[in-house]
Design a protein around this motif. Structure first.
Motif, mmCIF file in Angstrom:
data_model
loop_
_atom_site.group_PDB
_atom_site.id
_atom_site.type_symbol
_atom_site.label_atom_id
_atom_site.label_comp_id
_atom_site.label_asym_id
_atom_site.label_seq_id
_atom_site.Cartn_x
_atom_site.Cartn_y
_atom_site.Cartn_z
ATOM 1 N N GLY A 236 0.825 -1.203 0.000
ATOM 2 C CA GLY A 236 0.000 0.000 0.000
ATOM 3 C C GLY A 236 0.859 1.252 0.000
ATOM 4 O O GLY A 236 2.083 1.171 -0.119
ATOM 5 N N PRO A 237 0.221 2.421 0.101
ATOM 6 C CA PRO A 237 -1.221 2.644 0.314
ATOM 7 C C PRO A 237 -2.049 2.419 -0.940
ATOM 8 O O PRO A 237 -1.608 2.678 -2.053
ATOM 9 C CB PRO A 237 -1.276 4.093 0.753
ATOM 10 C CG PRO A 237 -0.080 4.729 0.120
ATOM 11 C CD PRO A 237 0.992 3.694 0.078
ATOM 12 N N PRO A 239 -6.377 2.663 -2.505
ATOM 13 C CA PRO A 239 -7.608 3.446 -2.286
ATOM 14 C C PRO A 239 -8.375 2.927 -1.061
ATOM 15 O O PRO A 239 -8.554 1.716 -0.887
ATOM 16 C CB PRO A 239 -8.393 3.238 -3.580
ATOM 17 C CG PRO A 239 -7.348 2.934 -4.612
ATOM 18 C CD PRO A 239 -6.291 2.169 -3.907
ATOM 19 N N ARG A 240 -8.791 3.820 -0.232
ATOM 20 C CA ARG A 240 -9.466 3.450 1.007
ATOM 21 C C ARG A 240 -10.823 2.808 0.694
ATOM 22 O O ARG A 240 -11.609 3.296 -0.129
ATOM 23 C CB ARG A 240 -9.659 4.677 1.894
ATOM 24 C CG ARG A 240 -10.143 4.344 3.315
ATOM 25 C CD ARG A 240 -10.188 5.604 4.158
ATOM 26 N NE ARG A 240 -8.855 6.173 4.298
ATOM 27 C CZ ARG A 240 -7.972 5.788 5.220
ATOM 28 N NH1 ARG A 240 -8.285 4.782 6.049
ATOM 29 N NH2 ARG A 240 -6.802 6.362 5.310
ATOM 30 N N THR A 241 -11.082 1.692 1.375
ATOM 31 C CA THR A 241 -12.334 0.956 1.166
ATOM 32 C C THR A 241 -13.454 1.535 2.028
ATOM 33 O O THR A 241 -13.242 2.459 2.840
ATOM 34 C CB THR A 241 -12.130 -0.523 1.484
ATOM 35 O OG1 THR A 241 -11.772 -0.641 2.862
ATOM 36 C CG2 THR A 241 -11.018 -1.119 0.630
ATOM 37 N N ASN A 245 -10.220 0.485 5.356
ATOM 38 C CA ASN A 245 -8.911 -0.149 5.184
ATOM 39 C C ASN A 245 -8.187 0.464 3.988
ATOM 40 O O ASN A 245 -8.782 0.699 2.930
ATOM 41 C CB ASN A 245 -9.077 -1.656 4.978
ATOM 42 C CG ASN A 245 -9.669 -2.316 6.201
ATOM 43 O OD1 ASN A 245 -9.303 -1.991 7.325
ATOM 44 N ND2 ASN A 245 -10.616 -3.248 5.980
ATOM 45 N N LYS A 246 -6.887 0.673 4.172
ATOM 46 C CA LYS A 246 -6.083 1.317 3.139
ATOM 47 C C LYS A 246 -4.831 0.510 2.804
ATOM 48 O O LYS A 246 -4.173 0.768 1.796
ATOM 49 C CB LYS A 246 -5.687 2.726 3.599
ATOM 50 C CG LYS A 246 -5.100 3.606 2.517
ATOM 51 C CD LYS A 246 -4.816 5.007 3.039
ATOM 52 C CE LYS A 246 -4.223 5.885 1.952
ATOM 53 N NZ LYS A 246 -3.931 7.244 2.451
ATOM 54 N N TYR A 247 -4.445 -0.464 3.629
ATOM 55 C CA TYR A 247 -3.230 -1.250 3.427
ATOM 56 C C TYR A 247 -3.567 -2.736 3.485
ATOM 57 O O TYR A 247 -4.632 -3.128 3.970
ATOM 58 C CB TYR A 247 -2.172 -0.929 4.503
ATOM 59 C CG TYR A 247 -1.696 0.498 4.476
ATOM 60 C CD1 TYR A 247 -0.583 0.875 3.728
ATOM 61 C CD2 TYR A 247 -2.356 1.481 5.216
ATOM 62 C CE1 TYR A 247 -0.142 2.184 3.717
ATOM 63 C CE2 TYR A 247 -1.917 2.788 5.208
ATOM 64 C CZ TYR A 247 -0.812 3.130 4.456
ATOM 65 O OH TYR A 247 -0.367 4.432 4.447
ATOM 66 N N ASP A 266 -4.234 1.015 8.797
ATOM 67 C CA ASP A 266 -2.954 1.737 8.782
ATOM 68 C C ASP A 266 -1.848 0.722 9.009
ATOM 69 O O ASP A 266 -2.106 -0.473 9.210
ATOM 70 C CB ASP A 266 -2.928 2.839 9.848
ATOM 71 C CG ASP A 266 -3.276 2.308 11.226
ATOM 72 O OD1 ASP A 266 -2.492 1.486 11.753
ATOM 73 O OD2 ASP A 266 -4.333 2.702 11.760
#
Length: 335
Positions: A236-237, A239-241, A245-247, A266
């Motif tokens: 990651g990073p 796209p944020r779900t 969650n981003k990673y 994170d």
């Protein structure tokens, strides 16, 4: 020294004499016989003794002058041309230049050594000056140039000894010595000769020592059982779900190559430790080794503490027998 308001030459004399501490004492001329005897004859012209002494003195002066005469310059044009004509790599080029100003063809040069062919490739920059072969080295913009002497191989040790090992050479490294050589000289394989000379220099070897290059130990890390060693890293990073969650925490077993991916919001140490304990250790047990890129979130005290606590409260199904697993379950009750 007692003059006032001095100018011109007298002022310069006084300024120069102020650098020294001295006392001036007057001495009459009749007391300077010791100095007059150096330049004046005390006897008349027909004195036989003085004539014999002067004759011996003149002979001694001529002998000293003859014995201390300046030796011939070893870097004169005649000496350098003689060494160039004795060099089998340079002699053909000088002969071609003196016979014709045109560049010889490949058929004419193909029978000679590789060094001669290397010089032949630089034909347009080679010139004869007083019968000596030079290379005219120009800068990229063409504004500055310098003359490089095409050095015979018999003179290479002398040049390298002077430019590297002399009091003005300084025993510099390869690059600085090579730069000093190329300012004045040119020959085939100059870099290899400079490297070999610096490597075989006794003073440099005694003072500097070998250059040690740190290298990683490239060998296999074998594993002998499933889930003995696991590797994990952060992806990651991304796209944020919708769940925040981003990673992605990627975990893989070394033995079975079994991969698993856990979404995390994170990449902080508590988040990584919680994901490893809940998703992997709680299902497969505590591994013997954890392999990571030694990031701060992987080597932190939080993760180490979580793994150590899990090791005390969870069995190791891949390392323990059935009786040992029963003993662990009966002895330790998870909170």
């Amino acid at each position: 020294m007692n003059f006032r308001n001095t100018e011109g030459q007298v002022a310069r004399w006084i300024q120069r004499l102020n650098e020294y501490y001295f006392d001036i004492r007057h001495r009459k001329g009749s007391s300077h016989g010791n100095a007059d005897a150096l330049s004046r004859r005390l006897c008349p012209e027909n004195c036989r003794h003085c004539s014999r002494v002067e004759t011996k003195y003149d002979y001694a002066i001529r002998q000293i002058t003859t014995s201390t005469a300046t030796p011939p310059d070893p870097w004169s044009d005649e000496k350098v041309r003689e060494d160039q004509m004795a060099d089998p790599d340079i002699k053909p080029l000088i002969e071609f230049m003196e016979s014709s100003s045109n560049k010889p063809s490949w058929q004419d040069i193909s029978a000679y050594s590789p060094t001669t062919k290397q010089y032949w490739a630089l034909w347009n920059s080679l010139h004869l000056r007083n019968g000596v072969l030079y290379r005219k080295f120009e800068s990229e913009d063409g504004k500055t140039f310098r003359w490089q002497l095409v050095l015979p191989r018999s003179r290479i040790p002398e040049v390298l000894k002077e430019l590297h090992g002399s009091p003005t050479g300084g025993h510099f490294g390869v690059m600085k010595t090579l730069h000093r050589v190329r300012e004045r000289f040119c020959w085939g394989k100059v870099r290899a000769d400079v490297e070999q000379w610096c490597k075989s220099c006794d003073a440099c070897s005694a003072r500097k020592g070998p250059k040690i290059r740190s290298r990683g130990k490239l060998h296999r890390y074998n594993v002998g059982a499933p889930f003995e060693r696991i590797a994990f890293d952060i992806l990651g990073p991304l796209p944020r779900t919708a769940s925040g969650n981003k990673y992605l925490l990627v975990v893989m077993d070394y033995f079975t190559k079994w991969p698993e991916v856990y979404p995390i919001p994170d990449q902080e140490a508590p988040t990584v430790a919680e994901a490893v304990v809940q998703h992997w250790i709680s299902r497969y047990g505590v591994p013997l080794q954890l392999h990571s890129d030694q990031g701060r979130n992987f080597v932190s005290a939080v993760l180490k503490g979580s793994v150590n606590y899990s090791e005390l409260t969870r069995p190791r199904p891949h390392l323990c027998t059935h009786s040992q697993m029963a003993w662990w379950r009966g002895l330790i009750v998870p909170s």
